[in-house]
Design an enzyme around this catalytic site. Structure first.
Site, PDB file in Angstrom:
ATOM      1  CB  SER A 236       4.678   2.131  -6.983  1.00 23.35           C
ATOM      2  OG  SER A 236       5.149   2.122  -5.663  1.00 23.35           O
ATOM      3  CG  ASP A 259      -0.385   6.017  -5.413  1.00 21.37           C
ATOM      4  OD1 ASP A 259      -0.447   7.214  -5.059  1.00 21.37           O
ATOM      5  OD2 ASP A 259      -0.858   5.093  -4.728  1.00 21.37           O
ATOM      6  CG  HIS A 314       0.529   1.856  -3.654  1.00 14.49           C
ATOM      7  ND1 HIS A 314       0.788   2.989  -4.400  1.00 14.49           N
ATOM      8  CD2 HIS A 314       1.650   1.097  -3.741  1.00 14.49           C
ATOM      9  CE1 HIS A 314       2.013   2.918  -4.912  1.00 14.49           C
ATOM     10  NE2 HIS A 314       2.551   1.780  -4.526  1.00 14.49           N
TER      11      HIS A 314
END
Length: 390
Positions: A236, A259, A314
């Site tokens: 992330s 991600d 996620h």
């Protein structure tokens, strides 16, 4: 909008326990915490490494201290009172590795991965992927960032026994989010570079003091890390941090971005990314704008790859994927349909195949090379915005 890393943590019922998997590689895994320096400009990281098997080894707590539960509760719900609930629910969970285990020497040294956590996370919340990589013969340094993006973190001051905590900070009112996050991502990437320099200092024989005074001598790393084989990785906010670290530090030979939240990186930097990146996306997080930024990098470097793991969200790339089903469902409101152990296997094997290719490793990780082309069960190339099966 902010990517919400742990969107509804704290709403789950009590009683769920985390069951993190053991590494599937041939090495037993040890871990220790390392803090250097007495100011914010120092470093704090959890080190995962191949170790010798010892009977009766202690397993470390997954959430190391109650302050982290308070930070998670405040970050996710803006309600500090939820920290007691979190402590009861997940406070006793442990990571299946040997705490301060005896380092397993290796002639020529192990390759090194610097790992960067996501927004509102901290150094221990990716123990499953870090353990897995260490079990295959890597030293993994999971940073805890001090840019106010961690749920909580701290440093030990020069004053004996005194700790200074650095809380999570939201985007200040009236400030544009891009500028706030852009400043953070640059600090995070600099911390990745400083972490690499720390290992270079240790390798050169420099005496490095671990201010946590643990019974684990950093000098054992001196001849056991191959500094010609270094990668950077993250999830992330940590994924885009890894991309930026490639720009800042030539010694990083490649990056693995789980991600990645591409929003905070300024457009001017895209032409500057010189090394290959493996983007491993989940099915339910990326936007067309974010993937377009990834594709800009893949256009410039044919070795940059973008794949998506189907049936994932996620949080599937964090340890929270391993919370029991009912609890996870209540925590996140949604969970991936893919078994978390399978998701971890796909993610780690794709990463291993990519690292073998770009760190010139003499292993058999190329057996999973098809994953890099998006070939395999539950994997597709690029981003399948029109074919969700969640």
């Amino acid at each position: 909008a902010d990517p919400v890393f742990l969107s509804r943590l704290g709403r789950g019922s009590m009683g769920g326990m985390l069951a993190l998997p053991q590494g599937q590689g041939r090495h037993h895994v040890g871990c220790t915490d390392v803090m250097v320096g007495r100011t914010r400009q120092g470093l704090f990281l959890r080190l995962f490494y191949p170790c010798l098997l010892q009977a009766g080894a202690t397993e470390p707590l997954w959430i190391p201290r109650s302050e982290y539960c308070a930070g998670l509760a405040d970050f996710t719900l803006r309600r500090c009172w939820c920290s007691a609930l979190l402590s009861i629910t997940i406070g006793s969970c442990r990571v299946p590795v040997s705490w301060n285990g005896t380092f397993k020497p290796r002639s020529g040294g192990y390759p090194l991965i610097i790992f960067s956590h996501g927004l509102g996370a901290f150094r221990t919340l990716y123990s499953s992927i870090c353990t897995e990589l260490a079990s295959w013969g890597f030293v993994v340094a999971a940073l805890e960032h001090r840019d106010h993006s961690a749920a909580a973190t701290y440093f030990c001051t020069a004053e004996a026994g005194r700790e200074e905590w650095i809380p999570f900070q939201r985007v200040p009112q009236g400030q544009k989010e891009f500028y706030f996050r852009n400043k953070q991502v640059h600090q995070r990437a600099e911390e990745c570079v400083r972490a690499l320099r720390l290992f270079k200092d240790i390798a050169s024989g420099k005496s490095v003091l671990n201010t946590l005074h643990q019974d684990w001598d950093l000098s054992v790393l001196k001849d056991n890390i191959d500094l010609a084989k270094v990668a950077v990785m993250g999830h992330s906010f940590g994924g885009v941090t890894a991309v930026l670290a490639l720009v800042k530090e030539p010694s990083f030979r490649c990056a693995v971005a789980l991600d990645a939240w591409m929003f905070p990186l300024e457009n001017l930097l895209y032409p500057e990314v010189p090394k290959p990146v493996l983007f491993i996306n989940t099915e339910k997080f990326q936007t067309p704008e974010s993937v377009a930024k990834m594709k800009r990098l893949s256009c410039r470097n044919s070795q940059t790859k973008i794949i998506t793991v189907l049936g994932t969200v996620h949080e599937s790339q964090t340890d929270f994927a391993f919370l029991p089903g009912k609890l996870l469902g209540r925590v996140f409101g949604v969970r991936g349909t893919l078994d978390p152990n399978k998701g971890l296997a796909i993610t780690s094997r794709a990463a291993l195949a990519f690292l073998q290719r770009h760190l010139d490793l003499e292993e058999e990780f190329d057996q999973w090379g098809d994953l890099l082309e998006g070939v395999g069960d539950s994997v597709v190339p690029e981003a399948p915005f029109c074919r969700s099966n969640l």
